[in-house]
Motif scaffolding. Structure first.
Motif, PDB file in Angstrom:
ATOM      1  N   LEU A  28       0.828  -1.209   0.000  1.00 13.24           N
ATOM      2  CA  LEU A  28       0.000   0.000   0.000  1.00 13.24           C
ATOM      3  C   LEU A  28       0.863   1.261   0.000  1.00 13.24           C
ATOM      4  O   LEU A  28       0.571   2.229  -0.701  1.00 13.24           O
ATOM      5  CB  LEU A  28      -0.936  -0.012   1.206  1.00 13.24           C
ATOM      6  CG  LEU A  28      -2.036  -1.078   1.181  1.00 13.24           C
ATOM      7  CD1 LEU A  28      -2.773  -1.119   2.513  1.00 13.24           C
ATOM      8  CD2 LEU A  28      -3.012  -0.826   0.036  1.00 13.24           C
ATOM      9  N   THR A  29       1.932   1.238   0.789  1.00 14.31           N
ATOM     10  CA  THR A  29       2.837   2.383   0.817  1.00 14.31           C
ATOM     11  C   THR A  29       3.477   2.587  -0.549  1.00 14.31           C
ATOM     12  O   THR A  29       3.582   3.721  -1.039  1.00 14.31           O
ATOM     13  CB  THR A  29       3.931   2.172   1.881  1.00 14.31           C
ATOM     14  OG1 THR A  29       3.316   2.051   3.166  1.00 14.31           O
ATOM     15  CG2 THR A  29       4.900   3.335   1.897  1.00 14.31           C
ATOM     16  N   ALA A  30       3.889   1.505  -1.187  1.00 21.23           N
ATOM     17  CA  ALA A  30       4.493   1.603  -2.510  1.00 21.23           C
ATOM     18  C   ALA A  30       3.497   2.104  -3.542  1.00 21.23           C
ATOM     19  O   ALA A  30       3.854   2.871  -4.444  1.00 21.23           O
ATOM     20  CB  ALA A  30       5.046   0.242  -2.928  1.00 21.23           C
ATOM     21  N   ALA A  31       2.244   1.710  -3.411  1.00 18.94           N
ATOM     22  CA  ALA A  31       1.215   2.168  -4.351  1.00 18.94           C
ATOM     23  C   ALA A  31       1.020   3.670  -4.258  1.00 18.94           C
ATOM     24  O   ALA A  31       0.913   4.362  -5.281  1.00 18.94           O
ATOM     25  CB  ALA A  31      -0.100   1.438  -4.075  1.00 18.94           C
ATOM     26  N   LEU A  32       0.994   4.187  -3.054  1.00 19.67           N
ATOM     27  CA  LEU A  32       0.857   5.636  -2.881  1.00 19.67           C
ATOM     28  C   LEU A  32       2.086   6.371  -3.392  1.00 19.67           C
ATOM     29  O   LEU A  32       1.974   7.416  -4.049  1.00 19.67           O
ATOM     30  CB  LEU A  32       0.616   5.961  -1.404  1.00 19.67           C
ATOM     31  CG  LEU A  32      -0.709   5.478  -0.806  1.00 19.67           C
ATOM     32  CD1 LEU A  32      -0.761   5.822   0.675  1.00 19.67           C
ATOM     33  CD2 LEU A  32      -1.895   6.091  -1.541  1.00 19.67           C
ATOM     34  N   ARG A  37       4.690   9.696  -7.532  1.00 21.72           N
ATOM     35  CA  ARG A  37       5.821   9.855  -8.444  1.00 21.72           C
ATOM     36  C   ARG A  37       5.338  10.023  -9.890  1.00 21.72           C
ATOM     37  O   ARG A  37       5.930  10.776 -10.666  1.00 21.72           O
ATOM     38  CB  ARG A  37       6.752   8.651  -8.343  1.00 21.72           C
ATOM     39  CG  ARG A  37       8.002   8.768  -9.228  1.00 21.72           C
ATOM     40  CD  ARG A  37       8.848   7.502  -9.171  1.00 21.72           C
ATOM     41  NE  ARG A  37       9.344   7.250  -7.820  1.00 21.72           N
ATOM     42  CZ  ARG A  37       9.066   6.166  -7.115  1.00 21.72           C
ATOM     43  NH1 ARG A  37       8.280   5.224  -7.624  1.00 21.72           N
ATOM     44  NH2 ARG A  37       9.560   6.003  -5.904  1.00 21.72           N
ATOM     45  N   ALA A  38       4.247   9.358 -10.243  1.00 28.40           N
ATOM     46  CA  ALA A  38       3.712   9.438 -11.603  1.00 28.40           C
ATOM     47  C   ALA A  38       2.859  10.685 -11.826  1.00 28.40           C
ATOM     48  O   ALA A  38       2.394  10.907 -12.941  1.00 28.40           O
ATOM     49  CB  ALA A  38       2.891   8.191 -11.906  1.00 28.40           C
ATOM     50  N   GLY A  39       2.667  11.478 -10.778  1.00 28.38           N
ATOM     51  CA  GLY A  39       1.902  12.714 -10.917  1.00 28.38           C
ATOM     52  C   GLY A  39       0.406  12.536 -10.890  1.00 28.38           C
ATOM     53  O   GLY A  39      -0.345  13.433 -11.320  1.00 28.38           O
ATOM     54  N   LEU A  40      -0.076  11.399 -10.377  1.00 32.16           N
ATOM     55  CA  LEU A  40      -1.516  11.199 -10.265  1.00 32.16           C
ATOM     56  C   LEU A  40      -2.082  12.103  -9.172  1.00 32.16           C
ATOM     57  O   LEU A  40      -1.408  12.378  -8.177  1.00 32.16           O
ATOM     58  CB  LEU A  40      -1.837   9.739  -9.948  1.00 32.16           C
ATOM     59  CG  LEU A  40      -1.991   8.788 -11.138  1.00 32.16           C
ATOM     60  CD1 LEU A  40      -0.730   8.734 -11.974  1.00 32.16           C
ATOM     61  CD2 LEU A  40      -2.394   7.400 -10.661  1.00 32.16           C
ATOM     62  N   PRO A  41      -3.317  12.562  -9.328  1.00 38.49           N
ATOM     63  CA  PRO A  41      -3.922  13.398  -8.284  1.00 38.49           C
ATOM     64  C   PRO A  41      -4.025  12.622  -6.978  1.00 38.49           C
ATOM     65  O   PRO A  41      -4.329  11.429  -6.975  1.00 38.49           O
ATOM     66  CB  PRO A  41      -5.293  13.756  -8.847  1.00 38.49           C
ATOM     67  CG  PRO A  41      -5.558  12.743  -9.913  1.00 38.49           C
ATOM     68  CD  PRO A  41      -4.222  12.366 -10.477  1.00 38.49           C
ATOM     69  N   THR A  70     -10.392   3.827 -11.163  1.00 39.98           N
ATOM     70  CA  THR A  70      -9.260   3.055 -10.633  1.00 39.98           C
ATOM     71  C   THR A  70      -8.203   3.931  -9.981  1.00 39.98           C
ATOM     72  O   THR A  70      -7.661   3.592  -8.929  1.00 39.98           O
ATOM     73  CB  THR A  70      -8.584   2.251 -11.771  1.00 39.98           C
ATOM     74  OG1 THR A  70      -9.566   1.553 -12.521  1.00 39.98           O
ATOM     75  CG2 THR A  70      -7.571   1.274 -11.214  1.00 39.98           C
ATOM     76  N   LEU A  71      -7.866   5.054 -10.641  1.00 42.86           N
ATOM     77  CA  LEU A  71      -6.758   5.922 -10.251  1.00 42.86           C
ATOM     78  C   LEU A  71      -5.480   5.073 -10.167  1.00 42.86           C
ATOM     79  O   LEU A  71      -5.128   4.413 -11.126  1.00 42.86           O
ATOM     80  CB  LEU A  71      -7.061   6.672  -8.953  1.00 42.86           C
ATOM     81  CG  LEU A  71      -6.159   7.871  -8.645  1.00 42.86           C
ATOM     82  CD1 LEU A  71      -6.273   8.922  -9.737  1.00 42.86           C
ATOM     83  CD2 LEU A  71      -6.500   8.478  -7.294  1.00 42.86           C
ATOM     84  N   GLY A  72      -4.801   5.052  -9.020  1.00 43.82           N
ATOM     85  CA  GLY A  72      -3.545   4.314  -8.920  1.00 43.82           C
ATOM     86  C   GLY A  72      -3.677   2.907  -8.377  1.00 43.82           C
ATOM     87  O   GLY A  72      -2.670   2.245  -8.113  1.00 43.82           O
ATOM     88  N   GLU A 100      -1.955   2.280 -16.178  1.00 45.48           N
ATOM     89  CA  GLU A 100      -0.619   1.690 -16.183  1.00 45.48           C
ATOM     90  C   GLU A 100      -0.017   1.701 -14.787  1.00 45.48           C
ATOM     91  O   GLU A 100       0.605   0.717 -14.355  1.00 45.48           O
ATOM     92  CB  GLU A 100       0.278   2.460 -17.154  1.00 45.48           C
ATOM     93  CG  GLU A 100      -0.083   2.250 -18.629  1.00 45.48           C
ATOM     94  CD  GLU A 100       0.742   3.129 -19.548  1.00 45.48           C
ATOM     95  OE1 GLU A 100       1.570   3.910 -19.030  1.00 45.48           O
ATOM     96  OE2 GLU A 100       0.565   3.030 -20.776  1.00 45.48           O
ATOM     97  N   VAL A 101      -0.176   2.814 -14.089  1.00 45.76           N
ATOM     98  CA  VAL A 101       0.329   2.888 -12.714  1.00 45.76           C
ATOM     99  C   VAL A 101      -0.387   1.876 -11.833  1.00 45.76           C
ATOM    100  O   VAL A 101       0.226   1.160 -11.034  1.00 45.76           O
ATOM    101  CB  VAL A 101       0.162   4.314 -12.154  1.00 45.76           C
ATOM    102  CG1 VAL A 101       0.542   4.369 -10.679  1.00 45.76           C
ATOM    103  CG2 VAL A 101       0.990   5.308 -12.952  1.00 45.76           C
ATOM    104  N   ALA A 102      -1.698   1.811 -11.977  1.00 42.73           N
ATOM    105  CA  ALA A 102      -2.488   0.884 -11.168  1.00 42.73           C
ATOM    106  C   ALA A 102      -2.080  -0.562 -11.420  1.00 42.73           C
ATOM    107  O   ALA A 102      -1.960  -1.353 -10.469  1.00 42.73           O
ATOM    108  CB  ALA A 102      -3.971   1.078 -11.460  1.00 42.73           C
TER     109      ALA A 102
END
Length: 224
Positions: A28-32, A37-41, A70-72, A100-102
């Motif tokens: 979960l920490t890595a997902a956030l 890092r990818a600039g997602l809101p 989905t977002l990230g 892609e990030v998700a």
């Protein structure tokens, strides 16, 4: 208590609950971190709400879930973790970059076999799910563009069965739904009223705390 003090108190309460009941783990920490890092809101559900979503899947015994937005992949990880080994989550995302990030985040969490992300306009995707007979789903989570919520609810009903849970994030929006002055808040007010007045549903909005008061709409389908 002034506004700044109230916001600080809300943040402290949210942190207290999250630290106690929903401590972060590596995935979960890595997902956030990857999403940032990818600039997602930075509009993912909170840790506490993620734990609540996971518990709702477990309590309901859901095997097939649908996520609109989905977002990230942060909430998708919570859902997928609660599904049985043969369970499946279909998550709809408008932006390929977000998807892609998700996908990376979900793969890192070891959950790729349970999650399918479909990219494109959610309305088209929902229509396709209906046309292809891919329903019903046991649980549907709506967390996408707020102005689309009333329409997403209509599609969700068509993809439901008696007992399906329909969840809607951001149902309070800091109280703006009580006196809406923007399209998003007006749409959320309409969404809440549709949930409350539809005799096919038993529903409630559960207030949630983050840096302001928000809410999760929870509806149980009585009759699709």
């Amino acid at each position: 208590m002034d506004g700044d003090s109230t916001r600080e108190l809300l943040k402290n309460i949210d942190a207290y609950v999250a630290d106690l009941y929903a401590p972060a783990d590596e995935a979960l920490t890595a997902a956030l971190r990857e999403s940032e890092r990818a600039g997602l809101p930075q509009i993912n559900v909170s840790a506490s709400e993620g734990k609540l979503l996971q518990m709702l899947v477990e309590i309901s015994g859901s095997r097939r879930a649908l996520e609109i937005g989905t977002l990230g992949g942060y909430s998708a990880i919570h859902f997928a973790r609660a599904l049985p080994d043969d369970g499946r989550l279909i998550s709809l995302e408008l932006e390929e970059r977000h998807a892609e990030v998700a996908r990376r985040n979900i793969e890192r969490a070891g959950l790729s076999e349970r999650v399918e992300i479909r990219v494109g306009d959610a309305r088209d995707a929902l229509a396709g799910l209906v046309e292809n007979g891919e329903g019903p789903f046991d649980l549907i989570f709506i967390d996408a563009d707020k102005e689309g919520y009333p329409e997403y609810l209509d599609w969700s009903m068509r993809l439901s069965r008696p007992g399906t849970l329909i969840l809607g994030d951001n149902a309070i929006r800091g109280g703006s739904v009580m006196d809406p002055d923007d399209p998003s808040s007006r749409a959320m007010r309409e969404f809440n009223e549709k949930l409350a007045k539809d005799p096919r549903l038993s529903a409630l909005v559960l207030p949630l705390i983050r840096d302001r008061i928000d809410g999760l709409a929870i509806a149980r389908v009585l009759e699709p």
